[in-house]
Design a protein around this motif. Structure first.
Motif, mmCIF file in Angstrom:
data_model
loop_
_atom_site.group_PDB
_atom_site.id
_atom_site.type_symbol
_atom_site.label_atom_id
_atom_site.label_comp_id
_atom_site.label_asym_id
_atom_site.label_seq_id
_atom_site.Cartn_x
_atom_site.Cartn_y
_atom_site.Cartn_z
ATOM 1 N N CYS A 165 0.873 -1.164 0.000
ATOM 2 C CA CYS A 165 0.000 0.000 0.000
ATOM 3 C C CYS A 165 0.913 1.217 0.000
ATOM 4 O O CYS A 165 1.806 1.327 0.839
ATOM 5 C CB CYS A 165 -0.880 -0.018 1.252
ATOM 6 S SG CYS A 165 -1.972 1.408 1.384
ATOM 7 N N ILE A 166 0.698 2.103 -0.961
ATOM 8 C CA ILE A 166 1.532 3.295 -1.064
ATOM 9 C C ILE A 166 0.647 4.533 -0.958
ATOM 10 O O ILE A 166 -0.379 4.633 -1.625
ATOM 11 C CB ILE A 166 2.383 3.288 -2.356
ATOM 12 C CG1 ILE A 166 3.323 4.496 -2.394
ATOM 13 C CG2 ILE A 166 1.521 3.170 -3.603
ATOM 14 C CD1 ILE A 166 4.440 4.376 -3.414
ATOM 15 N N ILE A 167 1.058 5.439 -0.097
ATOM 16 C CA ILE A 167 0.345 6.699 0.116
ATOM 17 C C ILE A 167 1.202 7.798 -0.503
ATOM 18 O O ILE A 167 2.391 7.911 -0.182
ATOM 19 C CB ILE A 167 0.125 6.969 1.617
ATOM 20 C CG1 ILE A 167 -0.665 5.818 2.243
ATOM 21 C CG2 ILE A 167 -0.576 8.309 1.830
ATOM 22 C CD1 ILE A 167 -0.706 5.850 3.755
ATOM 23 N N TYR A 168 0.615 8.577 -1.395
ATOM 24 C CA TYR A 168 1.380 9.608 -2.096
ATOM 25 C C TYR A 168 0.466 10.728 -2.574
ATOM 26 O O TYR A 168 -0.756 10.586 -2.575
ATOM 27 C CB TYR A 168 2.137 8.996 -3.285
ATOM 28 C CG TYR A 168 1.247 8.476 -4.391
ATOM 29 C CD1 TYR A 168 1.012 9.224 -5.544
ATOM 30 C CD2 TYR A 168 0.633 7.244 -4.302
ATOM 31 C CE1 TYR A 168 0.187 8.757 -6.559
ATOM 32 C CE2 TYR A 168 -0.190 6.761 -5.304
ATOM 33 C CZ TYR A 168 -0.404 7.514 -6.434
ATOM 34 O OH TYR A 168 -1.217 7.050 -7.435
ATOM 35 N N ASP A 169 1.079 11.819 -2.983
ATOM 36 C CA ASP A 169 0.351 12.911 -3.635
ATOM 37 C C ASP A 169 0.638 12.847 -5.118
ATOM 38 O O ASP A 169 1.795 12.834 -5.540
ATOM 39 C CB ASP A 169 0.793 14.281 -3.096
ATOM 40 C CG ASP A 169 0.286 14.544 -1.703
ATOM 41 O OD1 ASP A 169 -0.759 13.970 -1.325
ATOM 42 O OD2 ASP A 169 0.931 15.326 -0.982
ATOM 43 N N PHE A 170 -0.420 12.780 -5.912
ATOM 44 C CA PHE A 170 -0.351 12.868 -7.361
ATOM 45 C C PHE A 170 -0.374 14.370 -7.655
ATOM 46 O O PHE A 170 -1.417 15.007 -7.569
ATOM 47 C CB PHE A 170 -1.576 12.148 -7.959
ATOM 48 C CG PHE A 170 -1.712 12.209 -9.440
ATOM 49 C CD1 PHE A 170 -1.079 11.282 -10.240
ATOM 50 C CD2 PHE A 170 -2.507 13.176 -10.042
ATOM 51 C CE1 PHE A 170 -1.237 11.318 -11.622
ATOM 52 C CE2 PHE A 170 -2.662 13.218 -11.413
ATOM 53 C CZ PHE A 170 -2.021 12.287 -12.211
ATOM 54 N N VAL A 171 0.788 14.937 -7.924
ATOM 55 C CA VAL A 171 0.916 16.392 -8.049
ATOM 56 C C VAL A 171 0.758 16.798 -9.506
ATOM 57 O O VAL A 171 1.538 16.384 -10.366
ATOM 58 C CB VAL A 171 2.273 16.885 -7.500
ATOM 59 C CG1 VAL A 171 2.353 18.408 -7.578
ATOM 60 C CG2 VAL A 171 2.472 16.415 -6.060
ATOM 61 N N THR A 172 -0.260 17.616 -9.761
ATOM 62 C CA THR A 172 -0.513 18.095 -11.116
ATOM 63 C C THR A 172 -0.025 19.529 -11.252
ATOM 64 O O THR A 172 0.173 20.229 -10.247
ATOM 65 C CB THR A 172 -2.017 18.064 -11.462
ATOM 66 O OG1 THR A 172 -2.697 19.110 -10.751
ATOM 67 C CG2 THR A 172 -2.640 16.720 -11.111
ATOM 68 N N ASP A 173 0.150 19.956 -12.501
ATOM 69 C CA ASP A 173 0.496 21.356 -12.743
ATOM 70 C C ASP A 173 -0.748 22.153 -13.125
ATOM 71 O O ASP A 173 -0.669 23.173 -13.779
ATOM 72 C CB ASP A 173 1.596 21.478 -13.806
ATOM 73 C CG ASP A 173 1.155 20.994 -15.168
ATOM 74 O OD1 ASP A 173 0.010 20.514 -15.318
ATOM 75 O OD2 ASP A 173 1.958 21.094 -16.110
ATOM 76 N N THR A 174 -1.903 21.681 -12.675
ATOM 77 C CA THR A 174 -3.171 22.383 -12.879
ATOM 78 C C THR A 174 -3.456 23.218 -11.630
ATOM 79 O O THR A 174 -2.783 23.052 -10.605
ATOM 80 C CB THR A 174 -4.322 21.375 -13.089
ATOM 81 O OG1 THR A 174 -4.603 20.723 -11.850
ATOM 82 C CG2 THR A 174 -3.991 20.350 -14.167
ATOM 83 N N PRO A 175 -4.452 24.081 -11.685
ATOM 84 C CA PRO A 175 -4.814 24.841 -10.483
ATOM 85 C C PRO A 175 -5.192 23.959 -9.289
ATOM 86 O O PRO A 175 -5.096 24.386 -8.146
ATOM 87 C CB PRO A 175 -6.006 25.681 -10.939
ATOM 88 C CG PRO A 175 -5.800 25.856 -12.410
ATOM 89 C CD PRO A 175 -5.190 24.558 -12.873
ATOM 90 N N VAL A 176 -5.586 22.728 -9.537
ATOM 91 C CA VAL A 176 -5.944 21.806 -8.459
ATOM 92 C C VAL A 176 -4.720 21.448 -7.620
ATOM 93 O O VAL A 176 -4.804 21.292 -6.408
ATOM 94 C CB VAL A 176 -6.604 20.534 -9.032
ATOM 95 C CG1 VAL A 176 -6.785 19.468 -7.959
ATOM 96 C CG2 VAL A 176 -7.944 20.890 -9.672
ATOM 97 N N GLY A 177 -3.573 21.300 -8.247
ATOM 98 C CA GLY A 177 -2.357 20.944 -7.517
ATOM 99 C C GLY A 177 -2.289 19.466 -7.215
ATOM 100 O O GLY A 177 -2.392 18.639 -8.108
ATOM 101 N N ALA A 178 -2.139 19.114 -5.937
ATOM 102 C CA ALA A 178 -1.948 17.726 -5.520
ATOM 103 C C ALA A 178 -3.266 17.035 -5.204
ATOM 104 O O ALA A 178 -4.154 17.622 -4.595
ATOM 105 C CB ALA A 178 -1.045 17.679 -4.297
ATOM 106 N N LEU A 179 -3.350 15.772 -5.623
ATOM 107 C CA LEU A 179 -4.482 14.917 -5.277
ATOM 108 C C LEU A 179 -3.970 13.798 -4.364
ATOM 109 O O LEU A 179 -3.195 12.942 -4.816
ATOM 110 C CB LEU A 179 -5.107 14.288 -6.528
ATOM 111 C CG LEU A 179 -5.786 15.238 -7.502
ATOM 112 C CD1 LEU A 179 -6.133 14.510 -8.799
ATOM 113 C CD2 LEU A 179 -7.037 15.806 -6.873
ATOM 114 N N PRO A 180 -4.357 13.795 -3.077
ATOM 115 C CA PRO A 180 -3.939 12.706 -2.194
ATOM 116 C C PRO A 180 -4.420 11.363 -2.751
ATOM 117 O O PRO A 180 -5.573 11.241 -3.168
ATOM 118 C CB PRO A 180 -4.636 13.031 -0.871
ATOM 119 C CG PRO A 180 -4.909 14.503 -0.940
ATOM 120 C CD PRO A 180 -5.184 14.784 -2.390
ATOM 121 N N SER A 181 -3.514 10.385 -2.783
ATOM 122 C CA SER A 181 -3.824 9.101 -3.409
ATOM 123 C C SER A 181 -3.242 7.938 -2.610
ATOM 124 O O SER A 181 -2.231 8.083 -1.932
ATOM 125 C CB SER A 181 -3.226 9.053 -4.825
ATOM 126 O OG SER A 181 -3.698 10.126 -5.605
#
Length: 157
Positions: A98-114
């Motif tokens: 199980c891996i906990i990470y932030d999927f970091v986008t270069d959109t205004p949303v930024g990071a999506l906890p995943s």
């Protein structure tokens, strides 16, 4: 990033691990970490090297994807918006991680906890179950589609 080598379940330890089990857990955590890093860096040759040919991806609310080629194609479509993946924690128990990470986008949303629950077979990723903060996903997906369309239009010129 940290790896939990002796998992807990409802407050009870699974007990001591043999040296072979500890090596397997270390190898599993390395495969999972390298896979997540490679996705975030757009190194799809490295991603492919970690996937079992019959890998299956699932996530609530998204279509199930079967097979390494189909899964790689889906990941490549995300490359227009991903900046990186920031790994916070990896938990390993045998051939599951199980891996906990932030999927970091270069959109205004930024990071999506995943979180991904990954099963391995013969040292390759056999299944991926993704759970993520989906509230902002429609905005991220829309931006990815817009960028992909713009790139396709630009290459047609």
């Amino acid at each position: 990033m940290s790896v939990l080598a002796k998992p807990y379940l409802h407050g009870q330890s699974y007990g001591e691990r043999s040296a072979t089990e500890e090596i397997q857990m270390s190898a599993s955590s390395e495969v999972v970490a390298e896979y997540i890093r490679a996705v975030g860096e757009g190194r799809f040759d490295r991603v492919a090297s970690h996937l079992h040919p019959d890998v299956e991806f699932s996530s609530p609310g998204l279509a199930t994807i079967s097979g390494a080629e189909s899964y790689l194609a889906a990941l490549k479509r995300l490359s227009v918006i991903i900046s990186r993946n920031d790994i916070h924690r990896i938990f390993v128990d045998g051939d599951e991680a199980c891996i906990i990470y932030d999927f970091v986008t270069d959109t205004p949303v930024g990071a999506l906890p995943s979180v991904e629950w990954i099963a391995l077979k013969d040292g390759k990723i056999k299944s991926v179950r993704l759970i993520f903060h989906s509230l902002e996903w429609p905005a991220v997906r829309e931006e990815a589609l817009r960028r992909a369309k713009a790139a396709t239009a630009g290459s047609a010129l």
